[in-house]
Write a protein that holds these residues in place. Structure first.
Motif, PDB file in Angstrom:
ATOM      1  N   THR A  11       0.817  -1.216   0.000  1.00 53.20           N
ATOM      2  CA  THR A  11       0.000   0.000   0.000  1.00 53.20           C
ATOM      3  C   THR A  11       0.848   1.262   0.000  1.00 53.20           C
ATOM      4  O   THR A  11       0.559   2.205  -0.737  1.00 53.20           O
ATOM      5  CB  THR A  11      -0.936   0.007   1.216  1.00 53.20           C
ATOM      6  OG1 THR A  11      -1.724  -1.181   1.170  1.00 53.20           O
ATOM      7  CG2 THR A  11      -1.825   1.218   1.226  1.00 53.20           C
ATOM      8  N   SER A  12       1.896   1.287   0.792  1.00 57.35           N
ATOM      9  CA  SER A  12       2.699   2.510   0.923  1.00 57.35           C
ATOM     10  C   SER A  12       3.305   2.949  -0.403  1.00 57.35           C
ATOM     11  O   SER A  12       3.480   4.139  -0.641  1.00 57.35           O
ATOM     12  CB  SER A  12       3.798   2.314   1.964  1.00 57.35           C
ATOM     13  OG  SER A  12       4.646   1.238   1.591  1.00 57.35           O
ATOM     14  N   GLY A  18       4.680   9.365  -7.210  1.00 56.14           N
ATOM     15  CA  GLY A  18       5.485   8.487  -8.040  1.00 56.14           C
ATOM     16  C   GLY A  18       6.671   9.199  -8.657  1.00 56.14           C
ATOM     17  O   GLY A  18       6.737  10.424  -8.719  1.00 56.14           O
ATOM     18  N   PHE A  19       7.623   8.397  -9.128  1.00 53.68           N
ATOM     19  CA  PHE A  19       8.755   8.928  -9.877  1.00 53.68           C
ATOM     20  C   PHE A  19       8.268   9.250 -11.284  1.00 53.68           C
ATOM     21  O   PHE A  19       7.526   8.472 -11.882  1.00 53.68           O
ATOM     22  CB  PHE A  19       9.892   7.905  -9.951  1.00 53.68           C
ATOM     23  CG  PHE A  19      10.486   7.565  -8.623  1.00 53.68           C
ATOM     24  CD1 PHE A  19      11.346   8.440  -7.997  1.00 53.68           C
ATOM     25  CD2 PHE A  19      10.164   6.371  -7.999  1.00 53.68           C
ATOM     26  CE1 PHE A  19      11.896   8.130  -6.762  1.00 53.68           C
ATOM     27  CE2 PHE A  19      10.703   6.046  -6.772  1.00 53.68           C
ATOM     28  CZ  PHE A  19      11.569   6.932  -6.140  1.00 53.68           C
ATOM     29  N   PRO A  20       8.654  10.371 -11.864  1.00 54.60           N
ATOM     30  CA  PRO A  20       8.151  10.737 -13.188  1.00 54.60           C
ATOM     31  C   PRO A  20       8.725   9.852 -14.293  1.00 54.60           C
ATOM     32  O   PRO A  20       9.890   9.465 -14.259  1.00 54.60           O
ATOM     33  CB  PRO A  20       8.604  12.184 -13.361  1.00 54.60           C
ATOM     34  CG  PRO A  20       9.774  12.331 -12.452  1.00 54.60           C
ATOM     35  CD  PRO A  20       9.549  11.391 -11.312  1.00 54.60           C
ATOM     36  N   LEU A 111       5.766   6.335 -11.355  1.00 58.58           N
ATOM     37  CA  LEU A 111       6.298   4.998 -11.081  1.00 58.58           C
ATOM     38  C   LEU A 111       6.519   4.784  -9.596  1.00 58.58           C
ATOM     39  O   LEU A 111       6.880   5.705  -8.865  1.00 58.58           O
ATOM     40  CB  LEU A 111       7.619   4.792 -11.819  1.00 58.58           C
ATOM     41  CG  LEU A 111       7.595   4.930 -13.326  1.00 58.58           C
ATOM     42  CD1 LEU A 111       8.997   4.705 -13.892  1.00 58.58           C
ATOM     43  CD2 LEU A 111       6.611   3.974 -13.946  1.00 58.58           C
ATOM     44  N   THR A 112       6.338   3.546  -9.156  1.00 61.25           N
ATOM     45  CA  THR A 112       6.598   3.134  -7.780  1.00 61.25           C
ATOM     46  C   THR A 112       8.000   2.536  -7.703  1.00 61.25           C
ATOM     47  O   THR A 112       8.746   2.556  -8.680  1.00 61.25           O
ATOM     48  CB  THR A 112       5.576   2.067  -7.365  1.00 61.25           C
ATOM     49  OG1 THR A 112       5.777   0.906  -8.185  1.00 61.25           O
ATOM     50  CG2 THR A 112       4.147   2.570  -7.497  1.00 61.25           C
ATOM     51  N   ASN A 113       8.339   1.953  -6.552  1.00 62.62           N
ATOM     52  CA  ASN A 113       9.588   1.200  -6.396  1.00 62.62           C
ATOM     53  C   ASN A 113       9.372  -0.286  -6.683  1.00 62.62           C
ATOM     54  O   ASN A 113      10.260  -1.090  -6.442  1.00 62.62           O
ATOM     55  CB  ASN A 113      10.125   1.352  -4.969  1.00 62.62           C
ATOM     56  CG  ASN A 113      10.742   2.700  -4.739  1.00 62.62           C
ATOM     57  OD1 ASN A 113      11.535   3.162  -5.549  1.00 62.62           O
ATOM     58  ND2 ASN A 113      10.391   3.341  -3.648  1.00 62.62           N
TER      59      ASN A 113
END
Length: 130
Positions: A11-12, A18-20, A111-113
Motif C-alpha cells: 500500500t505505501s 510516483g517517480f516521473p 512509477l513506484t519502487n
C-alpha cells in the motif's frame, strides 16, 4: 534482518508520489495493425496518454489481444489532439494502435519502487483486459 521487497500489494508504494516517467512516439509512428508497446521499468501508480495527432484517434490497451480487439474490445479511445484521463492503474506495459491512418502519442506515468508484477491477461484470470 531481511526487509520485504516492495510488491504490487504494498500500500505505501501507491500512497506517495510516483517517480516521473515520460515517453512518446513521433507523429505518424503508430499504425492500425502492429501495436506499439511501452514497457515501464517499474509498476505505475497512474498513467495519462495524449494523442498528438490532429487528424485521427488513438486506442490504448493493456494487452496485445486487448488493443487489437482479438478477444473483444478491451481498450479505450483518446480523440485526436487531446489528452486522455489520468488513470490510477498499476501496470508494467501499455499498447497503442491508431484508429485509422497513423498517429503519435505521449505517455506520462508515476512509477513506484515495485519491479515485479503479474502477467495481466485474460488467460491469467484478469478479465476485462484481453
Amino acid at each position: 534482518m531481511q526487509y520485504p521487497r516492495p510488491h504490487h500489494g504494498s500500500t505505501s508504494e501507491f500512497q506517495v508520489s510516483g517517480f516521473p516517467f515520460v515517453t512518446g512516439s513521433a507523429a505518424g509512428e503508430v499504425g492500425t495493425s502492429n501495436p506499439v508497446k511501452v514497457t515501464f521499468p517499474y509498476v505505475t501508480q497512474f498513467i495519462q496518454v495524449s494523442n498528438i495527432d490532429a487528424d485521427d484517434g488513438l486506442f490504448v490497451g493493456f494487452t496485445e489481444n486487448g488493443i487489437k480487439g482479438t478477444e473483444s474490445s478491451h481498450r479505450y479511445f483518446v480523440p485526436k489532439n487531446s489528452a486522455g484521463p489520468t488513470i490510477p492503474v498499476k501496470c508494467k506495459e501499455v499498447f497503442f494502435l491508431a484508429a485509422a491512418n497513423t498517429v503519435g502519442f505521449t505517455v506520462v506515468a508515476g512509477l513506484t519502487n515495485v519491479k515485479d508484477f503479474p502477467a495481466v491477461t485474460g488467460s491469467n484470470g484478469f478479465e476485462g483486459v484481453g
